[in-house]
Design an enzyme around this catalytic site. Structure first.
Site, mmCIF file in Angstrom:
data_model
loop_
_atom_site.group_PDB
_atom_site.id
_atom_site.type_symbol
_atom_site.label_atom_id
_atom_site.label_comp_id
_atom_site.label_asym_id
_atom_site.label_seq_id
_atom_site.Cartn_x
_atom_site.Cartn_y
_atom_site.Cartn_z
ATOM 1 N N GLU A 1 0.810 -1.211 0.000
ATOM 2 C CA GLU A 1 0.000 0.000 0.000
ATOM 3 C C GLU A 1 0.848 1.267 0.000
ATOM 4 O OE1 GLU A 1 -3.313 1.721 2.907
ATOM 5 O OE2 GLU A 1 -3.814 -0.286 2.222
ATOM 6 N N ARG B 1 -2.655 0.768 -4.206
ATOM 7 C CA ARG B 1 -3.440 -0.137 -3.356
ATOM 8 C C ARG B 1 -4.325 0.637 -2.388
ATOM 9 N NH1 ARG B 1 -1.642 -5.611 0.040
ATOM 10 N NH2 ARG B 1 -3.678 -5.899 1.006
ATOM 11 N N ASN C 1 -9.217 1.336 -0.254
ATOM 12 C CA ASN C 1 -9.805 1.902 0.963
ATOM 13 C C ASN C 1 -10.946 2.869 0.665
ATOM 14 O OD1 ASN C 1 -8.072 0.726 3.062
ATOM 15 N ND2 ASN C 1 -6.447 1.868 2.078
#
Length: 374
Positions: free
Chosen positions: A242, A246, A250
């Site tokens: 992340e 990535r 979220n």
């Protein structure tokens, strides 16, 4: 007698840490041969919660025994509060009590809570053991079991303590989803919708046309899980830890995690997928407020979530106690905060999400003030 079809196989490409996700019916009953093939001669500790264990643990243990895998079972209380230091210690202690070695496996049989907790324990016990995810909720099958994020909650926020620890294998048995409550299935569906809203408008259109069939089960459900896993596998392969894109996974989670923390992870008030649904609707409305997203796209996303029976407004959470100050404090603790700057996943429309760094806190505060008074 009807033969069980071969599972769909999705590969997560991470060099020497690559692994398969198998998706389809009957995978709990055949788990032994799949695990034995991936991890020859491994012993195992199966970690589950009381609810899931009563439904599925006997079949899984029989499958492991049938494949010659020596396995013990640890059963924990259900619910988000199990993602705690106390239960982490309990899992690690049982691993050591069973004298499992680095080449052995922790098998997580359950939803996201068990998967996250077990994965964290596997990542730190013996400085890293094998992990097999056997996710039993839709949310876990399409999201938390894939990608190696593990962890526990802190009173200061959700998932703030953990490690990246990739599984050796994921077995997503779509039959077990029939045992979920309607609320649990709807909550997991929020994460399916997320993939369409991030960068796959064609997937979102497919979901709009096939939502009822997915909820009914069968081939559409398998395809929804497989499509979600392919989307996540592609993102994880490009950004394992992340550091970049990535973070798009979220979408809705910054707002959602703040809401979950605000209700102290009380499942009677809010479960994770519901928090994500409200969070995604908030992210779209915030994007409209900032002049980034057409209002009709935000309305379309919200309409689909509502059609699935998911909440889209803070006011739909039972109880009260939400204040702008409390939510801003939780957002400031979010893992995506970098050197105090607020980071949100915002959108320019359906399937056009992006990482917005250094979002002005005053803009977030004004938006939440309007939402809570609306």
């Amino acid at each position: 007698m009807t033969e069980t079809p071969e599972p769909v196989r999705v590969r997560v490409e991470l060099g020497p840490r690559s692994y398969d996700i198998l998706i389809g019916p009957g995978l709990v009953a055949s788990a032994g041969r799949h695990i034995a093939a991936a991890l020859p001669r491994a012993r195992a500790l199966v970690v589950s919660d009381e609810t899931v264990a009563a439904l599925h643990a006997d079949r899984l243990l029989a499958a492991l025994q049938g494949a010659g895998i020596d396995a013990a079972l640890l059963t924990l209380p259900p619910g988000e509060t199990t993602k705690s230091f106390d239960h982490l210690i309990a899992v690690v202690d049982r691993i050591l009590e069973e004298r499992l070695e680095r080449g052995d496996a922790v098998v997580a049989l359950g939803g996201g809570v068990i998967g996250d907790l077990s994965g964290f324990a596997a990542g730190i016990a013996r400085r890293g053991m094998h992990l097999v995810q056997v996710p039993t909720s839709l949310l876990a099958q399409v999201d938390s079991s894939v990608g190696g994020k593990t962890g526990i909650n802190s009173p200061r926020g959700k998932n703030l303590v953990g490690v990246f620890h990739q599984p050796a294998l994921v077995l997503a048995d779509t039959d077990v989803l029939d045992t979920l409550s309607e609320r649990e299935f709807r909550a997991g569906y929020a994460e399916v919708v997320k993939y369409g809203l991030i960068d796959r408008p064609d997937v979102f259109e497919w979901l709009e046309a096939n939502r009822a069939a997915i909820f009914a089960g069968g081939a559409a459900r398998v395809e929804a899980v497989a499509t979600s896993c392919r989307a996540k596998a592609a993102v994880v392969a490009g950004d394992e830890r992340e550091d970049g894109d990535r973070a798009l996974l979220n979408l809705g989670h910054t707002f959602g995690h703040a809401l979950e923390s605000a209700v102290r992870y009380d499942p009677a008030r809010l479960v994770h997928g519901e928090g994500v649904a409200i969070g995604m609707a908030l992210a779209h409305r915030f994007s409209v407020r900032l002049g980034l997203c057409p209002g009709q796209d935000a309305g379309r996303a919200e309409a689909h979530l509502k059609a699935a029976g998911l909440p889209t407004r803070i006011q739909e959470i039972p109880g009260d106690g939400f204040t702008v100050d409390a939510l801003m404090d939780k957002i400031a603790q979010d893992k995506k905060v970098s050197r105090g700057a607020l980071t949100f996943i915002l959108t320019r429309g359906i399937g056009r999400a992006f990482v917005a760094r250094d979002v002005a806190p005053d803009a977030v505060r004004d938006f939440l003030t309007a939402e809570l008074s609306g």
